[in-house]
Design a protein around this motif. Structure first.
Motif, PDB file in Angstrom:
ATOM      1  N   LEU A 138      35.039 -82.985  44.918  1.00  0.00           N
ATOM      2  CA  LEU A 138      34.079 -82.902  43.818  1.00  0.00           C
ATOM      3  C   LEU A 138      34.022 -84.223  43.060  1.00  0.00           C
ATOM      4  N   LEU A 139      35.182 -84.783  42.734  1.00  0.00           N
ATOM      5  CA  LEU A 139      35.201 -86.042  41.997  1.00  0.00           C
ATOM      6  C   LEU A 139      34.636 -87.187  42.842  1.00  0.00           C
ATOM      7  N   ALA A 140      34.911 -87.173  44.135  1.00  0.00           N
ATOM      8  CA  ALA A 140      34.350 -88.204  45.013  1.00  0.00           C
ATOM      9  C   ALA A 140      32.826 -88.170  44.961  1.00  0.00           C
TER      10      ALA A 140
ATOM     11  N   LEU B 251      29.867 -90.947  43.143  1.00  0.00           N
ATOM     12  CA  LEU B 251      28.820 -91.578  43.933  1.00  0.00           C
ATOM     13  C   LEU B 251      27.444 -91.385  43.317  1.00  0.00           C
ATOM     14  N   TRP B 252      27.077 -90.132  42.943  1.00  0.00           N
ATOM     15  CA  TRP B 252      25.703 -89.954  42.466  1.00  0.00           C
ATOM     16  C   TRP B 252      25.569 -89.541  41.009  1.00  0.00           C
ATOM     17  N   ASN B 253      26.669 -89.361  40.290  1.00  0.00           N
ATOM     18  CA  ASN B 253      26.564 -89.127  38.849  1.00  0.00           C
ATOM     19  C   ASN B 253      27.108 -90.295  38.026  1.00  0.00           C
ATOM     20  N   ASN B 254      28.084 -90.969  38.573  1.00  0.00           N
ATOM     21  CA  ASN B 254      28.730 -92.075  37.866  1.00  0.00           C
ATOM     22  C   ASN B 254      29.159 -93.064  38.935  1.00  0.00           C
ATOM     23  N   TYR B 255      28.231 -93.942  39.324  1.00  0.00           N
ATOM     24  CA  TYR B 255      28.407 -94.764  40.521  1.00  0.00           C
ATOM     25  C   TYR B 255      29.620 -95.698  40.414  1.00  0.00           C
TER      26      TYR B 255
ATOM     27  N   PRO C 204      31.969 -96.509  43.501  1.00  0.00           N
ATOM     28  CA  PRO C 204      32.359 -96.248  44.893  1.00  0.00           C
ATOM     29  C   PRO C 204      33.841 -96.446  45.181  1.00  0.00           C
ATOM     30  N   LYS C 205      34.471 -97.387  44.493  1.00  0.00           N
ATOM     31  CA  LYS C 205      35.907 -97.595  44.725  1.00  0.00           C
ATOM     32  C   LYS C 205      36.714 -96.374  44.292  1.00  0.00           C
ATOM     33  N   LEU C 206      36.350 -95.808  43.150  1.00  0.00           N
ATOM     34  CA  LEU C 206      37.032 -94.587  42.692  1.00  0.00           C
ATOM     35  C   LEU C 206      36.714 -93.414  43.610  1.00  0.00           C
ATOM     36  N   ALA C 207      35.474 -93.377  44.116  1.00  0.00           N
ATOM     37  CA  ALA C 207      35.107 -92.323  45.063  1.00  0.00           C
ATOM     38  C   ALA C 207      36.003 -92.391  46.290  1.00  0.00           C
ATOM     39  N   ARG C 208      36.236 -93.616  46.782  1.00  0.00           N
ATOM     40  CA  ARG C 208      37.074 -93.767  47.980  1.00  0.00           C
ATOM     41  C   ARG C 208      38.528 -93.393  47.713  1.00  0.00           C
TER      42      ARG C 208
ATOM     43  N   VAL D 257      31.283 -92.968  54.310  1.00  0.00           N
ATOM     44  CA  VAL D 257      30.206 -93.849  54.767  1.00  0.00           C
ATOM     45  C   VAL D 257      29.221 -94.118  53.622  1.00  0.00           C
ATOM     46  N   LEU D 258      28.868 -93.062  52.883  1.00  0.00           N
ATOM     47  CA  LEU D 258      27.937 -93.216  51.756  1.00  0.00           C
ATOM     48  C   LEU D 258      28.478 -94.169  50.693  1.00  0.00           C
ATOM     49  N   SER D 259      29.789 -94.191  50.517  1.00  0.00           N
ATOM     50  CA  SER D 259      30.390 -94.994  49.447  1.00  0.00           C
ATOM     51  C   SER D 259      30.163 -96.495  49.625  1.00  0.00           C
ATOM     52  N   PHE D 260      29.678 -96.915  50.801  1.00  0.00           N
ATOM     53  CA  PHE D 260      29.392 -98.329  51.033  1.00  0.00           C
ATOM     54  C   PHE D 260      27.912 -98.659  50.854  1.00  0.00           C
TER      55      PHE D 260
END
Length: 291
Positions: free
Chosen positions: A236-238, A242-246, A248-252, A273-276
């Motif tokens: 959920l946090l990932a 990505l799409w609420n609070n961009y 990407p490093k934290l998403a990964r 893949v999306l995180s890039f």
């Protein structure tokens, strides 16, 4: 506790229910030397009974909900009390919220509809409010018999019952920090959701709750393992990073934690893949699949 004691509106009674905790919660509560604090120390009875016990002994005309791990902004109670004073037709007022993770790091802003029509459109099967952000009129709560004693989704049942007694409203400004934890982030299984819908339909039609259905509901809830809960928390946090609070490093970071709890996951691979991708591309993809 500290966030409530620091409210700019200080004419409050602060009712804290210690629902059979097995840690040092009671000692922590008692360490706050403030005459406004009223402690209900009880054997474990669950959230619905605990909420009702607090409401029953309260003396004020408004009830502000609060969960133990969330944080209220210091103007929250004044803002909502002023709103209810100025809008006599409104019986419940919530707010948007800043969602934080278990380590208090900001995740994203949770936004709800603001007006009565938009909020009630979510009923009967979704809650129109972020529950711990709500301030309610005690009189209307008492009129419908308070919270039903069910193990989950008490707020959905409550707000369905209250919806015919007055208007709903939300304040755009986030007035709470809502903490997301692994134990609170598990999605309901299809079995749990079906049982919940059956109970809700009977409750709305007959104001009754079938005890056998409650047993089935409780049985279905316990099927998620600790691993499942942590996996869903991180996934959920990932997504939100990505799409609420961009970020990407934290998403990964959360995707990596997700793989620790479920080594094979096509969805996590997709998120990785999306995180890039740039933010605009991710938002477009999100909007496309959300349709």
């Amino acid at each position: 506790i500290y966030s409530i004691l620091q409210q700019t509106f200080n004419d409050i009674e602060f009712i804290i229910i210690n629902d059979g905790s097995t840690d040092n919660s009671l000692e922590i509560i008692k360490s706050y030397n403030d005459e406004r604090i009223i402690i209900i120390n009880q054997e474990n009875q669950g959230i619905a009974v605990s909420l009702n016990n607090g409401i029953k002994i309260s003396q004020g005309k408004y009830i502000a909900r609060m969960d133990a791990d969330d944080i209220s902004h210091n103007t929250r109670i004044k803002t909502q009390a002023d709103f209810l004073n100025d809008n006599p037709d409104v019986i419940d007022v919530g707010s948007n919220a800043d969602v934080i993770d278990q380590d208090s790091k900001f995740g994203y802003r949770a936004k709800q509809s603001l007006d009565n029509k938009g909020l009630k459109k979510k009923l009967p099967f979704k809650t129109p409010f972020i529950h711990p952000s709500v301030m309610m009129r005690k009189k209307t709560l008492t009129n419908i018999g308070l919270y039903p004693d069910i193990p989950i989704a008490q707020d959905i049942f409550l707000f369905n019952r209250l919806s015919n007694l007055g208007d709903y409203a939300n304040i755009k400004k986030p007035l709470i920090k809502y903490r997301l934890t692994p134990s609170a982030s598990t999605r309901r299984s299809a079995e749990t959701q079906n049982a919940l819908v059956s109970i809700l339909k009977e409750y709305l039609n007959n104001n009754k709750i079938n005890k056998n259905q409650i047993k089935l509901l409780k049985k279905s809830i316990g099927k998620f393992s600790k691993n499942d809960k942590y996996f869903q928390y991180h996934i959920l946090l990932a997504k939100k990073y990505l799409w609420n609070n961009y970020q990407p490093k934290l998403a990964r970071v959360h995707i990596k934690h997700g793989f620790q709890h479920k080594t094979v996951s096509a969805f996590l691979i997709g998120l990785f893949v999306l995180s890039f991708l740039p933010e605009k591309s991710i938002v477009l993809i999100y909007k496309f699949f959300k349709k």
